[in-house]
Scaffold this motif. Structure first.
Motif, PDB file in Angstrom:
ATOM      1  N   LYS A   1     100.808  50.243 -94.507  1.00 24.98           N
ATOM      2  CA  LYS A   1     100.134  50.258 -93.707  1.00 24.98           C
ATOM      3  C   LYS A   1     100.397  50.166 -92.171  1.00 24.98           C
ATOM      4  N   GLN A   2      99.888  50.209 -90.803  1.00 27.30           N
ATOM      5  CA  GLN A   2     100.287  50.234 -90.066  1.00 27.30           C
ATOM      6  C   GLN A   2     101.783  49.639 -89.206  1.00 27.30           C
ATOM      7  N   GLN A   3     101.114  48.515 -89.825  1.00 29.02           N
ATOM      8  CA  GLN A   3     102.267  47.466 -89.230  1.00 29.02           C
ATOM      9  C   GLN A   3     103.260  47.493 -90.094  1.00 29.02           C
TER      10      GLN A   3
ATOM     11  N   ASP B   1     100.479  38.252 -86.931  1.00 30.19           N
ATOM     12  CA  ASP B   1     100.541  37.582 -87.733  1.00 30.19           C
ATOM     13  C   ASP B   1     101.689  38.237 -88.610  1.00 30.19           C
ATOM     14  N   HIS B   2     102.144  39.310 -88.853  1.00 31.67           N
ATOM     15  CA  HIS B   2     102.703  40.555 -89.685  1.00 31.67           C
ATOM     16  C   HIS B   2     104.232  39.828 -89.948  1.00 31.67           C
ATOM     17  N   VAL B   3     104.372  39.385 -90.748  1.00 33.32           N
ATOM     18  CA  VAL B   3     105.943  38.493 -91.132  1.00 33.32           C
ATOM     19  C   VAL B   3     106.935  39.359 -90.784  1.00 33.32           C
ATOM     20  N   ASP B   4     106.849  40.241 -91.733  1.00 28.97           N
ATOM     21  CA  ASP B   4     107.864  41.025 -91.738  1.00 28.97           C
ATOM     22  C   ASP B   4     108.798  41.560 -90.698  1.00 28.97           C
TER      23      ASP B   4
ATOM     24  N   ARG C   1     100.950  44.118 -81.190  1.00 23.08           N
ATOM     25  CA  ARG C   1      99.732  44.217 -82.203  1.00 23.08           C
ATOM     26  C   ARG C   1      99.876  43.636 -83.795  1.00 23.08           C
ATOM     27  N   PHE C   2     100.969  43.591 -84.452  1.00 27.20           N
ATOM     28  CA  PHE C   2     100.178  42.465 -84.731  1.00 27.20           C
ATOM     29  C   PHE C   2     101.081  41.435 -85.359  1.00 27.20           C
TER      30      PHE C   2
END
Length: 71
Positions: free
Chosen positions: A16-18, A50-53, A47-48
């Motif tokens: 995935k892009q993120q 909510d992305h935890v990593d 951009r993301f």
């Protein structure tokens, strides 16, 4: 064996892009391209959000190298 200062994925492109942005930032950090890593994490979190990593890896970098302080 564990003394090597490189990341095995020098040009991560799969996923995935993120996840790719996160891996690219980690690879840049291991290649001592600090500004590039910071820019990628900022771009990725922008951009993301909510992305935890992305947040964890950026936060751990900032904590380890004292970019963020308690003040």
């Amino acid at each position: 064996m564990f003394d090597k200062k490189y990341y095995k994925l020098s040009a991560p492109v799969a996923g995935k892009q993120q996840d790719v942005i996160n891996k690219m930032a980690i690879a840049a950090l291991f290649q001592e391209k600090i500004q590039e890593a910071e820019d990628l994490w900022e771009q990725g979190i922008g951009r993301f959000p909510d992305h935890v990593d992305l947040k964890v890896n950026c936060g751990m970098y900032r904590w380890k190298y004292a970019v963020n302080t308690d003040d």
